[in-house]
Design a protein around this motif. Structure first.
Motif, mmCIF file in Angstrom:
data_model
loop_
_atom_site.group_PDB
_atom_site.id
_atom_site.type_symbol
_atom_site.label_atom_id
_atom_site.label_comp_id
_atom_site.label_asym_id
_atom_site.label_seq_id
_atom_site.Cartn_x
_atom_site.Cartn_y
_atom_site.Cartn_z
ATOM 1 N N ARG A 1 -8.399 -6.287 2.175
ATOM 2 C CA ARG A 1 -7.072 -5.874 1.703
ATOM 3 C C ARG A 1 -6.853 -6.247 0.233
ATOM 4 O O ARG A 1 -6.364 -5.428 -0.547
ATOM 5 N N ASP B 1 9.503 -1.348 1.920
ATOM 6 C CA ASP B 1 9.570 -2.808 1.846
ATOM 7 C C ASP B 1 9.045 -3.489 3.106
ATOM 8 O O ASP B 1 9.405 -4.631 3.399
ATOM 9 N N GLU C 1 9.551 -4.726 -6.839
ATOM 10 C CA GLU C 1 8.832 -5.571 -5.875
ATOM 11 C C GLU C 1 9.477 -6.954 -5.859
ATOM 12 O O GLU C 1 9.709 -7.561 -6.896
ATOM 13 N N ARG C 2 9.704 -7.437 -4.629
ATOM 14 C CA ARG C 2 10.350 -8.743 -4.442
ATOM 15 C C ARG C 2 9.527 -9.899 -5.014
ATOM 16 O O ARG C 2 10.057 -10.822 -5.620
ATOM 17 N N ASP D 1 -6.659 -10.351 4.649
ATOM 18 C CA ASP D 1 -8.088 -10.287 4.970
ATOM 19 C C ASP D 1 -8.570 -8.838 4.923
ATOM 20 O O ASP D 1 -8.854 -8.328 3.850
ATOM 21 N N THR D 2 -8.629 -8.172 6.094
ATOM 22 C CA THR D 2 -9.200 -6.823 6.050
ATOM 23 C C THR D 2 -8.294 -5.804 6.737
ATOM 24 O O THR D 2 -7.436 -6.178 7.531
ATOM 25 N N TRP E 1 2.790 -12.814 6.349
ATOM 26 C CA TRP E 1 1.442 -12.933 5.775
ATOM 27 C C TRP E 1 1.269 -14.221 4.988
ATOM 28 O O TRP E 1 0.215 -14.477 4.420
ATOM 29 N N ASP F 1 5.142 0.689 6.843
ATOM 30 C CA ASP F 1 5.609 -0.252 7.867
ATOM 31 C C ASP F 1 7.136 -0.290 7.970
ATOM 32 O O ASP F 1 7.677 -0.631 9.026
ATOM 33 N N ARG G 1 -5.877 -15.290 12.015
ATOM 34 C CA ARG G 1 -6.753 -14.428 11.213
ATOM 35 C C ARG G 1 -7.061 -15.084 9.870
ATOM 36 O O ARG G 1 -6.187 -15.678 9.240
ATOM 37 N N VAL H 1 15.228 -6.271 -3.103
ATOM 38 C CA VAL H 1 16.259 -5.343 -2.634
ATOM 39 C C VAL H 1 16.926 -5.953 -1.404
ATOM 40 O O VAL H 1 16.245 -6.329 -0.448
ATOM 41 N N VAL I 1 0.839 -1.210 0.000
ATOM 42 C CA VAL I 1 0.000 0.000 0.000
ATOM 43 C C VAL I 1 0.872 1.259 0.000
ATOM 44 O O VAL I 1 0.609 2.224 -0.728
ATOM 45 N N GLY I 2 1.955 1.250 0.800
ATOM 46 C CA GLY I 2 2.825 2.424 0.875
ATOM 47 C C GLY I 2 3.558 2.664 -0.440
ATOM 48 O O GLY I 2 3.619 3.792 -0.932
#
Ligand SMILES: Cc1cc2nc3c(=O)[nH]c(=O)nc-3n(C[C@H](O)[C@H](O)[C@H](O)COP(=O)(O)OP(=O)(O)OC[C@H]3O[C@@H](n4cnc5c(N)ncnc54)[C@H](O)[C@@H]3O)c2cc1C
Length: 468
Positions: free
Chosen positions: A120, A175, A43-44, A53-54, A264, A325, A201, A144, A23-24
């Motif tokens: 999400r 990242d 992106e890795r 989930d949410t 995740w 994050d 979750r 990276v 998202v960032g």
């Protein structure tokens, strides 16, 4: 619709390299593109990670999204607006379900804002769609492993896993949780330790849950189709259950007995969760049915790790900036991880646009100053909410109700209004006071330990005062 609905500023000649397409990273790409910069995203993962989930998206995000009409339209289309209900851990409801907005603090006109609840995967998808509309590509499979900067060359760069390097005028480290930029920014990795707790979750198709009539009866939709978000407060734990017309979603905090990971992708079997709920006196069978209906390979056991707030998100030379994050982690109880990542994006892009290509380090440091205290207050809010929810009797009320300083904030406008003052503070020590935090509470540095201890003993802390 192409990109014609988004107004782009004239070219700045600034190249921006973003590591991480969460998202960032995605919102940074959009905001820097809008400000006239050249953007690359590494992106890795081999492809977009549209799992999860949410999460909550706060109303402050609208200030950014209004610049992307189609994105705003899609956001409104895919957000959920559930009712809120508190229950005991036995499943017994403690209140009538109410709109989320009714439990937030109204502004002086009586307006009650509230966050949007999003899947999400769907939220991530609408950001990817917007990237595609603007023609911004993501370079997948690029991991990276390190960051560097050259103060003389006024460039920063990343080292990829295959040993190759990529450079730009500004590098954004987006990242995520275990980002690789800490060695450059702080000289060492940010200290992290286990909280001792973890969260199960899951989200899965609701048909699988409600084919059991007992589950269907206990987790109904309202007559008008509105869904209900239930917060269950139990002894030393809390759980959430939430269904809508598509998905059944649930989460349960539990002591980490070594089954969890901060990932995740870390899946466990539903039986692992039922083994835990068997130890919770009064836990109802209907909740176990929801757990056991979770398909294999869906349930995540998320280890809750603690990181103290880190005030510096910028490399010594000022050409690498951590965002989202990667700069600041939140406990899930803060409900702010995604929102603050998006606010960071709007703030950093605005600062860089104001400062221009010759003054990128100034922009980075001003952004850090403008954002740190706000974010740190919200991190502390997560600690307090966690404590309130997991109290022994399960009856404590939510202690904090943030007001318009949280909901109404416009990070881009704030950066534009405060840039010069903040820069004068950094360069000459001129007075500067953050105004995007609770108005009458002075910021004081805290750690997870010092804050938890103050809460335990009822001593004064950063949380004391008027949060409205
Ligand atoms: C797959 C996934 C599922 C999630 N599900 C949920 C959820 O259900 N609920 C919730 O509250 N939060 C979830 N989150 C976290 C949430 O999205 C973030 O806390 C928040 O949105 C802040 O976003 P971020 O961009 O800072 O971090 P993230 O969303 O974590 O994004 C970081 C990105 O950087 C990439 N990356 C990591 N290391 C490297 C590297 N070395 N090189 C290049 N790229 C790298 C990652 O693959 C990821 O795409 C999830 C995150 C991910 C990645």
């Amino acid at each position: 619709m192409g990109s014609l609905d988004v107004q782009r500023d004239p070219p700045t000649g600034i190249s921006v390299l973003i590591s991480g397409a969460g998202v960032g990273g995605l919102t940074s790409a959009l905001e820097f593109w809008r400000k006239g910069c050249d953007v690359r995203v590494l992106e890795r993962a081999k492809e977009s990670l549209t799992t999860g989930d949410t999460f909550q998206i706060g109303p402050s995000v609208r200030h950014m999204f209004k610049h992307y009409p189609e994105l705003q339209r899609r956001h409104d289309e895919v957000d959920y607006n559930p009712l809120f209900c508190k229950s005991k851990h036995t499943g017994e409801r403690m209140m009538k379900p109410v709109p989320f907005a009714s439990i937030t603090t109204p502004d002086k006109n009586g307006y009650r804002p509230s966050s949007s609840t999003h899947s999400r995967p769907k939220f991530h998808k609408i950001l990817l769609e917007q990237m595609e509309r603007l023609g911004i590509e993501i370079e997948f499979g690029k991991e990276v492993v390190d960051y560097y900067e050259g103060v003389k060359s006024a460039k920063a760069g990343v080292v990829l896993k295959d040993g190759s390097k990529e450079e730009a005028d500004l590098v954004i480290a987006a990242d995520g949780l275990r980002g690789k930029s800490w060695s450059l920014v702080a000289g060492e990795p940010v200290p992290v330790r286990s909280s001792g707790s973890a969260v199960f979750r899951a989200a899965y198709p609701v048909e699988l849950a409600i084919k059991d009539p007992e589950v269907a009866a206990r987790f109904p939709l309202e007559e008008d189709g509105t869904s209900i978000f239930e917060l269950w407060l139990g002894p030393g734990m809390f759980a959430t259950f939430w269904r809508n017309d598509e998905s059944m979603m649930w989460s349960i905090t539990h002591p980490d007995e070594g089954t969890a990971e901060e990932s995740w992708n870390h899946k466990v079997s539903p039986q692992t969760a039922v083994d835990y709920t068997a130890t919770v006196p009064g836990w109802p069978e209907v909740a176990n049915k929801v757990i056991l209906a979770t398909p294999p390979d869906v349930l995540i056991d998320w280890k809750l790790m603690w990181r103290d707030p880190q005030p510096s998100w910028v490399s010594p030379g000022g050409y690498v900036v951590q965002l989202g994050d990667a700069a600041h982690t939140f406990l899930p109880s803060s409900g702010n991880g995604a929102t603050q990542a998006i606010e960071d994006s709007a703030s950093l892009a605005a600062c860089v646009a104001i400062a221009g290509k010759e003054n990128i380090p100034d922009a980075a440091r001003v952004h850090n100053l403008l954002r740190f205290e706000r974010v740190s207050f919200l991190q502390a809010m997560g600690v307090a909410r966690r404590d309130a929810r997991t109290s022994k009797n399960g009856k404590k009320e939510e202690p904090l109700m943030p007001g318009m300083w949280l909901w109404g904030h416009d990070p881009e406008a704030y950066a534009e209004e405060n840039f010069e003052k903040a820069l004068a503070h950094i360069k000459d020590g001129a007075p500067f006071k953050s105004t995007n935090k609770p108005a009458n509470i002075e910021y004081r540095p805290w750690t997870i330990d010092s804050l938890s201890e103050a809460l335990e003993k009822g001593e004064p802390s950063i949380l004391e005062g008027d949060w409205s």
